[in-house]
Design a protein around this motif. Sequence first.
Motif, PDB file in Angstrom:
ATOM      1  N   ASP A   1     -30.500 -43.554   5.650  1.00  0.00           N
ATOM      2  CA  ASP A   1     -31.885 -44.009   5.790  1.00  0.00           C
ATOM      3  C   ASP A   1     -32.675 -43.207   6.818  1.00  0.00           C
ATOM      4  N   GLU A   2     -32.045 -42.810   7.906  1.00  0.00           N
ATOM      5  CA  GLU A   2     -32.752 -42.078   8.963  1.00  0.00           C
ATOM      6  C   GLU A   2     -32.637 -40.562   8.793  1.00  0.00           C
ATOM      7  N   LEU A   3     -31.416 -40.079   8.540  1.00  0.00           N
ATOM      8  CA  LEU A   3     -31.232 -38.639   8.415  1.00  0.00           C
ATOM      9  C   LEU A   3     -31.621 -38.122   7.039  1.00  0.00           C
ATOM     10  N   GLY A   4     -31.648 -39.023   6.056  1.00  0.00           N
ATOM     11  CA  GLY A   4     -32.004 -38.600   4.707  1.00  0.00           C
ATOM     12  C   GLY A   4     -30.879 -37.932   3.955  1.00  0.00           C
ATOM     13  N   LEU A   5     -29.654 -38.107   4.435  1.00  0.00           N
ATOM     14  CA  LEU A   5     -28.506 -37.618   3.674  1.00  0.00           C
ATOM     15  C   LEU A   5     -28.216 -38.583   2.523  1.00  0.00           C
ATOM     16  N   VAL A   6     -27.358 -38.175   1.605  1.00  0.00           N
ATOM     17  CA  VAL A   6     -27.160 -38.926   0.362  1.00  0.00           C
ATOM     18  C   VAL A   6     -25.672 -39.171   0.121  1.00  0.00           C
ATOM     19  N   ASP A   7     -25.330 -40.391  -0.230  1.00  0.00           N
ATOM     20  CA  ASP A   7     -23.977 -40.759  -0.686  1.00  0.00           C
ATOM     21  C   ASP A   7     -23.912 -40.381  -2.168  1.00  0.00           C
ATOM     22  N   VAL A   8     -23.365 -39.215  -2.455  1.00  0.00           N
ATOM     23  CA  VAL A   8     -23.494 -38.637  -3.803  1.00  0.00           C
ATOM     24  C   VAL A   8     -22.811 -39.510  -4.858  1.00  0.00           C
ATOM     25  N   HIS A   9     -21.676 -40.067  -4.517  1.00  0.00           N
ATOM     26  CA  HIS A   9     -20.950 -40.938  -5.450  1.00  0.00           C
ATOM     27  C   HIS A   9     -21.872 -42.036  -5.982  1.00  0.00           C
ATOM     28  N   ARG A  10     -22.645 -42.605  -5.078  1.00  0.00           N
ATOM     29  CA  ARG A  10     -23.512 -43.723  -5.462  1.00  0.00           C
ATOM     30  C   ARG A  10     -24.760 -43.275  -6.216  1.00  0.00           C
ATOM     31  N   VAL A  11     -25.110 -42.004  -6.138  1.00  0.00           N
ATOM     32  CA  VAL A  11     -26.192 -41.477  -6.974  1.00  0.00           C
ATOM     33  C   VAL A  11     -25.757 -41.464  -8.437  1.00  0.00           C
ATOM     34  N   VAL A  12     -24.528 -41.034  -8.660  1.00  0.00           N
ATOM     35  CA  VAL A  12     -24.031 -40.877 -10.025  1.00  0.00           C
ATOM     36  C   VAL A  12     -23.513 -42.201 -10.576  1.00  0.00           C
ATOM     37  N   ALA A  13     -22.853 -42.985  -9.734  1.00  0.00           N
ATOM     38  CA  ALA A  13     -22.226 -44.239 -10.188  1.00  0.00           C
ATOM     39  C   ALA A  13     -22.590 -45.362  -9.218  1.00  0.00           C
ATOM     40  N   PRO A  14     -23.822 -45.848  -9.275  1.00  0.00           N
ATOM     41  CA  PRO A  14     -24.291 -46.807  -8.260  1.00  0.00           C
ATOM     42  C   PRO A  14     -23.558 -48.138  -8.243  1.00  0.00           C
TER      43      PRO A  14
ATOM     44  N   ARG B   1     -13.189 -47.679  -0.679  1.00  0.00           N
ATOM     45  CA  ARG B   1     -13.841 -46.380  -0.893  1.00  0.00           C
ATOM     46  C   ARG B   1     -14.243 -45.850   0.487  1.00  0.00           C
ATOM     47  N   ILE B   2     -13.414 -44.949   1.028  1.00  0.00           N
ATOM     48  CA  ILE B   2     -13.673 -44.392   2.365  1.00  0.00           C
ATOM     49  C   ILE B   2     -13.769 -42.867   2.330  1.00  0.00           C
ATOM     50  N   ASP B   3     -13.599 -42.274   1.146  1.00  0.00           N
ATOM     51  CA  ASP B   3     -13.754 -40.828   0.980  1.00  0.00           C
ATOM     52  C   ASP B   3     -15.089 -40.571   0.280  1.00  0.00           C
ATOM     53  N   TYR B   4     -15.874 -39.646   0.821  1.00  0.00           N
ATOM     54  CA  TYR B   4     -17.242 -39.449   0.354  1.00  0.00           C
ATOM     55  C   TYR B   4     -17.581 -37.973   0.201  1.00  0.00           C
TER      56      TYR B   4
END
Length: 256
Positions: free
Chosen positions: A184-197, A219-222
């Motif tokens: 939310d602050e840095l604007g980085l993305v959890d890619v797994h959740r982009v593809v499979a929310p 799920r602790i690997d990202y």
Amino acid sequence: MPRIISANLNGIRSAHKKGFFNWIASQNADFICVQELKAQQADMTEEFLAPHGYHGHFHYAEKKGYSGTGVYSRTRPDAARIGFGCLEFDNEGRYTRVDCGDLTVISVYCPSGSSSPERQEAKFRFMDVFLPHLQELKAEGREVVICGDWNIAHKEIDLKNWKSNQKNSGFLPEERAWMTRLFDELGLVDVHRVVAPEAADYTWWSNRGQAWAKNVGWRIDYHVATPGIASRAHAVSVYKDERFSDHAPLIIDYAL
């Protein structure tokens, strides 16, 4: 289309005996980020250093049989960096970075706090110093994918038994809030959740009880990435047909 794999090996020699390097040969990956080598340079065979023609870079912990990270890249990197500039955690071998063209790929192994209160305090110290580093990394303006074992399940969907783990390391409110700040602050993305929310995908299972058999996992690997490369992710999978470790490899394909 670049394929990037993250895999906590729980010992590179152990994973080798279980067929990890044979599996790599079949994956056609561009980058393979590995964590928890549990090895020193003297333990690394030619197959570990450069399997199937990959270029390997590694960060070994000073303590024998502990931690360690590495990145295998299909092409020789333009640059490689070992450690992120914090002596306490660089001594534990927690960070390997390679730059290939416009893309930076990093293998990170964040501390676990589950073994003792002292290690939980160390984990909080890591979080305190790693967040500013991630800010600096994003400010470089490159596309970045940070792969690894972050040792935090971000949301309730990310572990089977979330209700009973709210006071346990890996799902503490402070840890989860820290992950939220990355996004939310840095604007980085959890890619797994982009593809499979909505997918109840886990990447780690305790060796206690029947956690693997019953799929009682976390799920602790990202892949945590900058928005540009994250938007090009189009396929995600957790490889569970073979077991190389108590973690399963996380595979994400990105469009060119």
